[in-house]
Design a protein around this motif. Sequence first.
Motif, short mmCIF file in Angstrom:
data_model
loop_
_atom_site.label_atom_id
_atom_site.label_comp_id
_atom_site.label_asym_id
_atom_site.label_seq_id
_atom_site.Cartn_x
_atom_site.Cartn_y
_atom_site.Cartn_z
N LYS A 57 27.48 -37.12 9.82
CA LYS A 57 27.80 -37.04 11.42
C LYS A 57 26.60 -36.32 12.03
CE LYS A 57 32.78 -36.21 11.63
NZ LYS A 57 33.03 -37.27 12.77
N VAL A 58 25.58 -36.03 11.22
CA VAL A 58 24.26 -35.42 11.95
C VAL A 58 23.14 -36.31 11.60
CG1 VAL A 58 22.37 -33.60 11.43
CG2 VAL A 58 24.99 -32.95 11.99
N VAL A 59 22.16 -36.61 12.68
CA VAL A 59 21.18 -37.54 12.22
C VAL A 59 19.90 -36.82 12.82
CG1 VAL A 59 20.15 -39.98 12.78
CG2 VAL A 59 22.67 -39.50 12.52
N PRO A 60 19.10 -36.40 11.87
CA PRO A 60 17.89 -35.74 12.25
C PRO A 60 16.79 -36.74 12.81
CG PRO A 60 18.39 -35.17 9.88
CD PRO A 60 19.37 -36.44 10.50
N VAL A 61 16.18 -36.44 14.03
CA VAL A 61 15.12 -37.13 14.59
C VAL A 61 13.99 -36.12 14.95
CG1 VAL A 61 16.46 -38.88 15.43
CG2 VAL A 61 15.99 -36.94 16.94
N GLN A 62 12.81 -36.67 14.90
CA GLN A 62 11.65 -35.83 15.15
C GLN A 62 11.36 -35.94 16.61
OE1 GLN A 62 8.02 -36.45 15.33
NE2 GLN A 62 7.69 -34.24 15.71
N LEU A 63 11.37 -34.62 17.27
CA LEU A 63 11.16 -34.42 18.63
C LEU A 63 10.12 -33.27 19.00
CD1 LEU A 63 13.45 -35.42 21.55
CD2 LEU A 63 11.94 -33.52 21.82
N ASP A 64 9.14 -33.21 19.56
CA ASP A 64 8.32 -32.24 20.12
C ASP A 64 8.15 -32.33 21.52
OD1 ASP A 64 6.27 -30.22 20.46
OD2 ASP A 64 5.40 -30.41 18.41
N LEU A 65 8.51 -31.26 22.13
CA LEU A 65 8.40 -31.33 23.84
C LEU A 65 7.04 -31.42 24.17
CD1 LEU A 65 11.26 -28.90 25.07
CD2 LEU A 65 11.31 -31.30 24.83
N GLU A 66 5.98 -31.00 23.40
CA GLU A 66 4.55 -31.15 23.69
C GLU A 66 3.99 -32.30 23.39
OE1 GLU A 66 2.36 -27.24 23.25
OE2 GLU A 66 3.93 -26.50 22.15
N GLU A 67 4.69 -33.45 22.59
CA GLU A 67 4.20 -34.46 22.22
C GLU A 67 4.97 -35.64 22.67
OE1 GLU A 67 3.57 -34.71 17.95
OE2 GLU A 67 2.64 -32.67 17.67
N ASP A 103 -2.84 -18.46 30.19
CA ASP A 103 -2.57 -19.02 28.98
C ASP A 103 -0.99 -19.14 28.66
OD1 ASP A 103 -5.06 -19.49 28.35
OD2 ASP A 103 -5.40 -17.75 27.05
N ALA A 104 -0.50 -18.13 29.00
CA ALA A 104 1.15 -18.06 28.70
C ALA A 104 1.86 -18.93 29.63
CB ALA A 104 1.65 -16.59 29.09
N LEU A 105 1.35 -18.90 30.86
CA LEU A 105 2.10 -19.92 32.07
C LEU A 105 1.78 -21.19 31.60
CD1 LEU A 105 3.53 -19.84 34.70
CD2 LEU A 105 1.30 -19.71 35.81
N GLU A 106 0.59 -21.65 30.96
CA GLU A 106 0.27 -23.10 30.68
C GLU A 106 1.36 -23.48 29.76
OE1 GLU A 106 -3.53 -25.96 29.86
OE2 GLU A 106 -3.80 -23.58 29.45
N LEU A 107 1.18 -22.65 28.57
CA LEU A 107 2.19 -23.09 27.53
C LEU A 107 3.60 -23.33 27.71
CD1 LEU A 107 2.46 -23.50 24.44
CD2 LEU A 107 2.84 -21.14 24.20
N GLY A 108 4.23 -22.49 28.65
CA GLY A 108 5.51 -22.54 29.14
C GLY A 108 5.77 -23.42 30.18
N MET A 109 4.73 -23.80 30.87
CA MET A 109 4.84 -25.10 31.77
C MET A 109 4.94 -26.30 31.13
SD MET A 109 5.67 -24.20 34.93
CE MET A 109 5.16 -25.47 35.79
N ASN A 110 3.95 -26.41 30.30
CA ASN A 110 3.84 -27.71 29.51
C ASN A 110 5.17 -28.06 28.57
OD1 ASN A 110 2.25 -29.93 28.43
ND2 ASN A 110 2.05 -28.75 26.58
#
Length: 260
Positions: A57-67, A103-110
């Motif tokens: 019932k669980v299917v892992p998929v790779q996902l990175d919000l920065e990629e 730097d914090a703002l850039e990481l959070g926005m991205n």
Amino acid sequence: MRITCDIKDKVALVTGANRGIGKAIVDAFLSHSAAKVYTAVRHLHAAEPLVEQYGGKVVPVQLDLEEPETIVAAASRARDVQVEVNNAAVFMASTPLDRNALDALELGMNTNVFGLVRVAQAFSPVLKQNGGGAFVQINSIASLVCASNFATHSACKAAAYSITQALRELLGSQGTAVLSVHPGLIASDMGHTAGLAGSAEPPSVVAEGIVGALRAGDFHLFPDSLAKRVGAAYRSFSETVIEFGIPEYRAAHNSVPVEK
């Protein structure tokens, strides 16, 4: 017009599914008879405990919000998704006067804002193809209330909330319910890192709240005690301005979701 969505027999995808609120959402969806949940994580091994617990019932998929390429690949693989939950986020907070503020703002926005846009662009055609379904965005009361010591995080969450409002209109035109979730004090790694005082509530209150809010066709969810206080104060503005809309404050021609 309210668009409702019952999680029963639905196929869902949850980002950041291996811990905290994300894992609680997986647990709640499956306990409410979801057909299958894609557990989207940055590293596939992180989803192994969920596979051991729930099997097929669980299917892992790779996902990175920065990629961005991983988001596109996940949407291409999970073509049967009917409910998408964008839960993954980063917390790197500072005041506007700190040396690392930009730097914090850039990481959070991205991650928290650009990532949301990337996920919406990739999955909105999938949801449309599968009958509409639902798009859930985990925002925060930080999107409405800014504390100076994590102002950059609040700014990112406020931007994500603005995008979520736009998605409500755009995805609503294809029959997709959009839910904006605004937790307050939740016992999670992010809450611990923020160092917030008060009695944190379990992630399950967010997860169960999502199931109920989707069934009711709500746009906002303020799941825990602190969030409910904020939501009660915000309700009038939300109902009369955010959800009702301002006809004069609308462009003549709107963009449409990206078709893949």
